[in-house]
Design an enzyme around this catalytic site. Structure first.
Site, PDB file in Angstrom:
ATOM      1  N   GLY A 199       0.770  -1.124   0.014  1.00  0.00           N
ATOM      2  CA  GLY A 199      -0.021   0.185  -0.007  1.00  0.00           C
ATOM      3  C   GLY A 199       0.862   1.153  -0.061  1.00  0.00           C
ATOM      4  O   GLY A 199       0.485   2.227   0.462  1.00  0.00           O
ATOM      5  N   ASP A 222       0.840  -1.965  -4.898  1.00  0.00           N
ATOM      6  CA  ASP A 222      -0.226  -1.165  -4.400  1.00  0.00           C
ATOM      7  C   ASP A 222      -1.217  -1.570  -5.643  1.00  0.00           C
ATOM      8  O   ASP A 222      -0.877  -2.263  -6.695  1.00  0.00           O
ATOM      9  CB  ASP A 222       0.102   0.432  -4.513  1.00  0.00           C
ATOM     10  CG  ASP A 222      -1.178   1.247  -3.539  1.00  0.00           C
ATOM     11  OD1 ASP A 222      -2.247   0.994  -3.845  1.00  0.00           O
ATOM     12  OD2 ASP A 222      -0.633   2.015  -2.787  1.00  0.00           O
ATOM     13  N   ASP A 242      -3.130  -7.003  -5.405  1.00  0.00           N
ATOM     14  CA  ASP A 242      -4.064  -6.795  -4.514  1.00  0.00           C
ATOM     15  C   ASP A 242      -3.593  -7.664  -3.023  1.00  0.00           C
ATOM     16  O   ASP A 242      -3.348  -8.736  -3.058  1.00  0.00           O
ATOM     17  CB  ASP A 242      -5.229  -7.651  -4.688  1.00  0.00           C
ATOM     18  CG  ASP A 242      -6.469  -7.523  -3.983  1.00  0.00           C
ATOM     19  OD1 ASP A 242      -6.382  -7.049  -2.685  1.00  0.00           O
ATOM     20  OD2 ASP A 242      -7.603  -7.617  -4.136  1.00  0.00           O
ATOM     21  N   MET A 243      -3.301  -6.798  -2.052  1.00  0.00           N
ATOM     22  CA  MET A 243      -2.699  -7.122  -0.650  1.00  0.00           C
ATOM     23  C   MET A 243      -3.495  -8.272  -0.176  1.00  0.00           C
ATOM     24  O   MET A 243      -2.902  -9.212   0.765  1.00  0.00           O
ATOM     25  CB  MET A 243      -2.571  -6.072   0.216  1.00  0.00           C
ATOM     26  CG  MET A 243      -3.900  -5.279   0.514  1.00  0.00           C
ATOM     27  SD  MET A 243      -3.307  -3.786   1.651  1.00  0.00           S
ATOM     28  CE  MET A 243      -4.804  -3.183   2.055  1.00  0.00           C
ATOM     29  N   LYS A 256       2.311   1.009   6.507  1.00  0.00           N
ATOM     30  CA  LYS A 256       2.480   2.186   6.841  1.00  0.00           C
ATOM     31  C   LYS A 256       1.026   2.853   6.972  1.00  0.00           C
ATOM     32  O   LYS A 256       0.695   3.023   5.906  1.00  0.00           O
ATOM     33  CB  LYS A 256       3.468   3.295   6.409  1.00  0.00           C
ATOM     34  CG  LYS A 256       3.439   4.644   6.918  1.00  0.00           C
ATOM     35  CD  LYS A 256       3.044   5.444   6.244  1.00  0.00           C
ATOM     36  CE  LYS A 256       2.653   6.869   6.795  1.00  0.00           C
ATOM     37  NZ  LYS A 256       2.016   7.622   5.838  1.00  0.00           N
ATOM     38  N   HIS A 260      -5.423   0.567   9.780  1.00  0.00           N
ATOM     39  CA  HIS A 260      -6.593   1.131  10.717  1.00  0.00           C
ATOM     40  C   HIS A 260      -7.736   1.416   9.541  1.00  0.00           C
ATOM     41  O   HIS A 260      -8.765   1.554  10.144  1.00  0.00           O
ATOM     42  CB  HIS A 260      -6.167   2.349  11.376  1.00  0.00           C
ATOM     43  CG  HIS A 260      -5.746   3.419  10.509  1.00  0.00           C
ATOM     44  ND1 HIS A 260      -5.215   4.892  11.031  1.00  0.00           N
ATOM     45  CD2 HIS A 260      -5.623   3.653   9.058  1.00  0.00           C
ATOM     46  CE1 HIS A 260      -5.064   5.570   9.735  1.00  0.00           C
ATOM     47  NE2 HIS A 260      -5.094   4.842   8.703  1.00  0.00           N
TER      48      HIS A 260
END
Length: 353
Positions: A199, A222, A242-243, A256, A260
Site C-alpha cells: 500500500g 499497490d 491486491d494485498m 504504514k 486502521h
C-alpha cells in the site's frame, strides 16, 4: 464533584459552562487553522524572514485592508492556540513561526498542510453530522456513506481534486515518518535485504529507505492503477496487485497507515498474506496507532481517539489497543511481537512468525 440538585457551587457551574463552550467551539480552531493555510499566512511570515507586523502581513497576503482588524483577530486566536508567537515589546506587535506552524509551510519537505486541508474538506466534514443517524440506522456501513450515498474510496475515484489532495497528504505524511524512521530507527532494518512496502502508493517511504540504506532493495505493492506508469529501478520495483490476494516474497513487509482502514476480518487476511510473504525468518513492520488511554500525554491520547473516530466515520476501520493488536497477530499465526513508541501518536509494531 458530581452535580447534585441544589449543591452546585457558582464556581463549579461557571467552570462547567466554560468547559462545554470550549468543546462546542473547538471547531473554530480547526477552521481558523485551515484559513491560515489557505491564505498562506505561515508562508508569508517565513518569506518575510523575521517577525512580521500586522500591516506587513496584510500587505503580503494581498488581503482587503478594510479587514485588517479581522486578520488581527484571526492571528490572536492562532497565537492563543500556539501556532504563532507574538512579540508585543515594540510599538506594533510582531508575529513569528512556531515549530507547529513550520509544519504548515506548503513547500516544506515535512509539511502536514495537505492532511489538514484534506480532513477539513467539506466532503470529509459532512459525515460527522450524520453520526447519530448512522448509529441508530442499519442502512449504512459508515457515516460517510450516510452523508454521501457511497463509500470513501468510491467517492475518491470520482473526485479528482480531492483524490489528488488525499494522495498528496499521504505522500507528505510518509515523508515525515520516513525521516524519523531512517534517522532514529535504522536498527530495525538490520538483516533485511528485501522489503515490501504494501500500500506504498508512489513509493515515498520506499525511496527514503533505499536512499538511506544502500543494502536494501524495496518493492512497492499497490493497486495496478496506482503504480501504472511508474518506473522501477535496480533498487526500487513497483508491483501492481491486491494485498488481500498475495504479497510478493521479501525479508520484511512494511504496512504504514494501512491496517486502521480495515475491520478485523480484513486485517486478518492482510496479516496472513504478510506471513506467507516473509516466511519463517522475516518480520512484518506496521506503523499505526496503538491506543493507550493510560499514557500521561493527554494530547497524544486525544489524537489517538480522534483518529479512531475518523476511521469509524470514513472507513468502518478502527485504531487498536495493544490487546487488540496481540489478538490479531495471534489469530494470524505470529508467535511474538514488539512495540516501539516511535512516532508520537503512532507506533512501530514488529510481528514475527
Amino acid at each position: 464533584m458530581a452535580f447534585q440538585s441544589g449543591e452546585v457551587s457558582t464556581d463549579e457551574l461557571i467552570e462547567a459552562q466554560a468547559y462545554v463552550w470550549n468543546h462546542t467551539f473547538a471547531f473554530v480552531n480547526s477552521v481558523s487553522l485551515k484559513c491560515a493555510i489557505q491564505l498562506g499566512i505561515p508562508d508569508a511570515i517565513h518569506k518575510h524572514g523575521h517577525p512580521i507586523t500586522l500591516s506587513q502581513l496584510v500587505e503580503s497576503l494581498h488581503a482587503d485592508h478594510t479587514k485588517s482588524q479581522c486578520i488581527h483577530r484571526l492571528m490572536r486566536l492562532l497565537v492563543q492556540s500556539k501556532f504563532f508567537t507574538q512579540d508585543t515589546t515594540q510599538e506594533e506587535a510582531r508575529y513569528w513561526l512556531t515549530p507547529a506552524s513550520r509544519l504548515l509551510l506548503r513547500k516544506a519537505s515535512l509539511t502536514v498542510a495537505p492532511l489538514v486541508l484534506l480532513i477539513l474538506d467539506p466532503i470529509l466534514t459532512e459525515p460527522w453530522f450524520h453520526m447519530s443517524e448512522w448509529l441508530t440506522n442499519e442502512r449504512h456501513l459508515t457515516p460517510f456513506e450516510a452523508a454521501h450515498g457511497s463509500m470513501f474510496w468510491e467517492r475518491m475515484a470520482h473526485e479528482s481534486g480531492l483524490g489528488s489532495l488525499f494522495e498528496e497528504a499521504m505522500r507528505t505524511d510518509s515523508r515525515l515518518v520516513a525521516h524519523v524512521l531512517v534517522r532514529d530507527y535504522k536498527h530495525v532494518f538490520e538483516g533485511i535485504k528485501t522489503l515490501a512496502d504494501v500500500g506504498g502508493g508512489t513509493g515515498t517511504m520506499a525511496k527514503a529507505i533505499v536512499d538511506a540504506l544502500p543494502g536494501i532493495k524495496c518493492l512497492v505493492l499497490d493497486l495496478p492503477h496506482v503504480v501504472a506508469g511508474l518506473e522501477s529501478t535496480h533498487k526500487l520495483r513497483y508491483v501492481g496487485g491486491d494485498m488481500f490476494e498475495a504479497i510478493p516474497a521479501a525479508d520484511a513487509v512494511l504496512l504504514k497507515w494501512i491496517m486502521h482502514d480495515w475491520d478485523d476480518d480484513k486485517c486478518l487476511k492482510i496479516l496472513k498474506r504478510c506471513k506467507e510473504a516473509v516466511g519463517t525468518g522475516g518480520k512484518v513492520m506496521i506503523i499505526d496507532v496503538v491506543v493507550d488511554v493510560k499514557r500521561e500525554d493527554d494530547k497524544v491520547v486525544e489524537d489517538q481517539l480522534y483518529f479512531d473516530m475518523a476511521m469509524m466515520t470514513y472507513f468502518n476501520g478502527k485504531e487498536r489497543s495493544e490487546k487488540e493488536w496481540a489478538k490479531l497477530f495471534s489469530d494470524a499465526g505470529f508467535t511474538s511481537y514488539k512495540i516501539t513508541h516511535a512516532f508520537g501518536v503512532r507506533s512501530l509494531l514488529e510481528a514475527y512468525p
